[in-house]
Design an enzyme around this catalytic site. Structure first.
Site, PDB file in Angstrom:
ATOM      1  N   HIS A  56     104.428   7.210  27.899  1.00  0.00           N
ATOM      2  CA  HIS A  56     104.487   8.329  28.845  1.00  0.00           C
ATOM      3  C   HIS A  56     103.981   7.912  30.217  1.00  0.00           C
ATOM      4  O   HIS A  56     104.553   8.266  31.246  1.00  0.00           O
ATOM      5  CB  HIS A  56     103.669   9.516  28.327  1.00  0.00           C
ATOM      6  CG  HIS A  56     103.657  10.669  29.271  1.00  0.00           C
ATOM      7  ND1 HIS A  56     102.627  10.887  30.172  1.00  0.00           N
ATOM      8  CD2 HIS A  56     104.549  11.652  29.487  1.00  0.00           C
ATOM      9  CE1 HIS A  56     102.898  11.957  30.891  1.00  0.00           C
ATOM     10  NE2 HIS A  56     104.051  12.442  30.501  1.00  0.00           N
ATOM     11  N   SER A  57     102.918   7.150  30.241  1.00  0.00           N
ATOM     12  CA  SER A  57     102.354   6.624  31.488  1.00  0.00           C
ATOM     13  C   SER A  57     101.436   5.470  31.126  1.00  0.00           C
ATOM     14  O   SER A  57     101.332   5.086  29.955  1.00  0.00           O
ATOM     15  CB  SER A  57     101.563   7.718  32.234  1.00  0.00           C
ATOM     16  OG  SER A  57     100.364   8.019  31.533  1.00  0.00           O
ATOM     17  N   GLU A  70     103.186  -3.599  35.776  1.00  0.00           N
ATOM     18  CA  GLU A  70     102.352  -4.795  35.594  1.00  0.00           C
ATOM     19  C   GLU A  70     101.192  -4.807  36.601  1.00  0.00           C
ATOM     20  O   GLU A  70     100.074  -5.217  36.274  1.00  0.00           O
ATOM     21  CB  GLU A  70     103.211  -6.054  35.761  1.00  0.00           C
ATOM     22  CG  GLU A  70     104.217  -6.248  34.639  1.00  0.00           C
ATOM     23  CD  GLU A  70     105.203  -7.373  34.933  1.00  0.00           C
ATOM     24  OE1 GLU A  70     105.203  -7.881  36.083  1.00  0.00           O
ATOM     25  OE2 GLU A  70     105.985  -7.724  34.029  1.00  0.00           O
TER      26      GLU A  70
END
Length: 453
Positions: free
Chosen positions: A345-346, A130
C-alpha cells in the site's frame, strides 16, 4: 323427559318435522361446499392470472419522484443478480485484440506516448521507492500494476478537464506535463515545492495543470468534485471533472454523498474507482457484499460501466465515451476499473503479511498492463527492443538526476508555515511561531540546518 320437538304429540307430525330438518341441514351443507369450491376455483384462477403477468395494469402511484407501477404481488428485490456485471475489455492478456472489440482507435503517436509515460511512471516509482528505503525520503507509495488506469484515462481527457485525485494518480499529472524534477521537489519538500514543504510526500498539486492537490483524508474529494463539476455546468464550460478513488473509499459516507449530489444536480463528473482488491490490508470481500462498485451507480441514478483496468485501450475508450456523455448530456458517469495493487500500500506497509506472494507475482508478471500494451504496439510495428532500452535508460537517468538536484535545494523558510491562509496572521498562529523559534534556539542540533528562518 321432555321431548325436543313441536307441541304436537302426533308421531306422524314428529317424523315429518324430523325429516324436514335433516333435508334442510343437508342442503345447507351441500350449498356451503359448492360455494367453497367455487370460491377456491376463483382464487386459483386469480392467482394464475397474476402469475401470467406480474405487470398487469393495476394502475400507478403518482409519487413526487415520478409515477410508480402498482403490483398485487409482494416481491422483494434480490440482494444480488445471478450474473455479475461484465467487464469491458479490448486486449487479452497477451496483447491481442479480442475479436469484434469496439474501441476508440488510437494512432501511433498517441499509443507510443501512452506506453512511454507508463514506463516513465513505473521507473519513477521504482527509484523513488528505493530512495525512501535508503532514508532519503520520509514516505512514498507507488502505482505499480495500475499504470494503465493512470495514463490511459489521462490521455482520454483534455487539459481543460479538472482532476481531483486520490494519492495513486501521479501518472495523470505526469501525462499532463508535470516534470520529474517537480515530483522530486515535492517529495523532498524543498523551497521549489509548490506546497512549500507543508504537505507530506506524494501530495502533488498544480493549478496550471488543473490538478487539485492531493488530500490525505479518504474520499473528501468526491463531494467536492460534484460541486466543481456543477460550477463548470453553470459557466457552460466544454469540460468535465474527473475524480479518482479506491475501492476502500466506497465504504466512506462521502462516496454516497458525492454520487447522490452529482446525480441530483446533474453534474458533468466522471467518478473513476480503482477497484484493486485491497483497502490497505482489507480485502474487498470484507468491504461490501454488492457486485463491486459499478452496480452502486444504478442506485443513485448514475450511468455506469465496469472496465478492465489493466487494458489501456479499454480504459482509454471507456473514459473517452464517458467524457463525451458527461459534457454533452450534462450527467455524472461512474467507471469501475478492475485491477490489482501489485505494490505494498505504501512504504509503511508489508502486504506479504496479509496476502499470498504467489498471487502478487502472478499479477505482476502475467497480467502487467505495461507488458500487455507493449505487445500490442510492438505487433503494430510501432515499438522494438532498441526503443525500450533507450527509453528506460533515459527515464532512469532523469529520475536519479532529479533526486540529486532536489536534495541540494534548501527547504522552504519557516515563515511559510504560517502564511497563505489569513490576510493577517491571527494571534494564536503568532504564538505558535514564537514557540517553534524558541524551541529551535534551545535545541539547534535537533533541527535541519538547511531550513531558513
Amino acid at each position: 323427559m321432555e321431548m325436543l320437538f313441536p307441541k304436537s304429540r302426533s308421531l306422524n307430525h314428529f317424523l315429518q318435522w324430523r325429516s324436514r330438518k335433516c333435508w334442510q341441514q343437508y342442503y345447507r351443507k351441500r350449498s356451503a361446499a359448492i360455494f367453497i369450491q367455487h370460491r377456491h376455483f376463483e382464487s386459483i384462477k386469480a392467482i394464475n392470472e397474476c402469475l401470467k403477468d406480474d405487470e398487469d395494469d393495476q394502475g400507478t402511484l403518482n409519487f413526487p419522484g415520478g409515477r410508480v407501477p402498482i403490483t398485487t404481488r409482494m416481491k422483494f428485490i434480490a440482494e444480488s443478480s445471478e450474473k455479475r456485471l461484465p467487464c469491458y475489455r479490448v486486449l487479452d492478456d497477451d496483447g491481442y485484440l479480442i475479436r469484434c472489440s469496439i474501441f476508440e482507435q488510437v494512432n501511433k503517436g498517441v499509443a507510443v506516448n501512452m506506453y512511454s509515460t507508463m514506463v516513465a511512471l513505473q521507473t519513477m516509482d521504482t527509484i523513488f521507492y528505493e530512495a525512501q528505503r535508503q532514508g532519503r525520503l520520509s514516505f512514498y507509495l507507488t502505482s505499480t500494476g495500475e499504470e494503465a488506469i493512470n495514463i490511459a484515462s489521462a490521455a482520454a481527457l483534455t487539459p481543460d478537464d479538472i482532476v481531483l485525485p486520490q494519492y495513486r494518480e501521479a501518472g495523470v499529472l505526469l501525462w499532463r506535463g508535470f516534470t520529474i524534477q517537480e515530483f522530486a521537489d515535492q517529495l523532498f519538500g524543498n523551497k521549489s515545492d509548490y506546497g512549500k514543504g507543508r504537505q507530506m510526500p506524494i501530495h502533488y498539486g498544480s493549478n496550471k495543470l488543473n490538478y487539485f492537490t492531493v488530500s490525505s483524508p479518504l474520499t473528501t474529494q468526491l463531494p467536492q468534485a460534484a460541486g466543481v463539476a456543477y460550477s463548470l455546468k453553470m459557466d457552460k464550460k466544454e469540460a468535465c471533472v474527473v475524480v479518482y478513488f479506491g475501492d476502500g473509499s466506497t465504504s466512506e459516507g462521502d462516496f454516497h454523498a458525492g454520487l447522490n449530489f452529482a446525480a441530483v444536480m446533474e453534474s458533468p463528473v466522471i467518478f473513476v474507482c480503482r477497484n484493486n482488491g485491497w483497502a490497505i490490508s482489507t480485502p474487498v470481500t470484507e468491504q461490501f457484499r454488492s457486485d463491486g462498485i459499478a452496480i452502486k451507480g444504478q442506485a443513485y441514478g448514475i450511468r455506469s460501466i465496469r472496465v478492465d483496468g489493466n487494458d489501456a485501450l479499454a480504459v482509454y475508450s471507456a473514459i473517452r465515451a464517458a467524457r463525451q456523455m458527461a459534457i454533452k448530456e450534462q450527467r455524472p458517469i461512474l467507471v469501475e476499473a478492475m485491477t490489482y495493487r501489485v505494490s505494498h500500500h505504501s512504504t509503511s506497509d508489508d502486504s506479504t503479511k496479509y496476502r499470498c506472494v504467489k498471487e502478487i507475482e502472478q499479477w505482476k508478471t502475467e497480467k502487467s498492463p505495461i507488458t500487455r500494451f507493449r505487445k500490442w504496439i510492438q505487433r503494430n510495428g510501432w515499438w522494438d527492443d532498441q526503443n525500450e532500452t533507450q527509453l528506460r535508460g533515459n527515464i532512469r537517468k532523469q529520475v536519479v538526476e532529479a533526486i540529486q538536484a532536489a536534495e541540494k535545494v534548501e527547504k522552504a523558510p519557516l515563515t511559510d508555515l504560517f502564511c497563505d491562509v489569513y490576510d493577517k496572521i491571527p494571534s494564536n498562529l503568532q504564538e505558535q511561531e514564537r514557540f517553534i523559534r524558541d524551541t529551535i534556539k534551545r535545541y539547534p542540533k535537533e533541527y535541519p540546518s538547511n531550513v531558513p528562518s
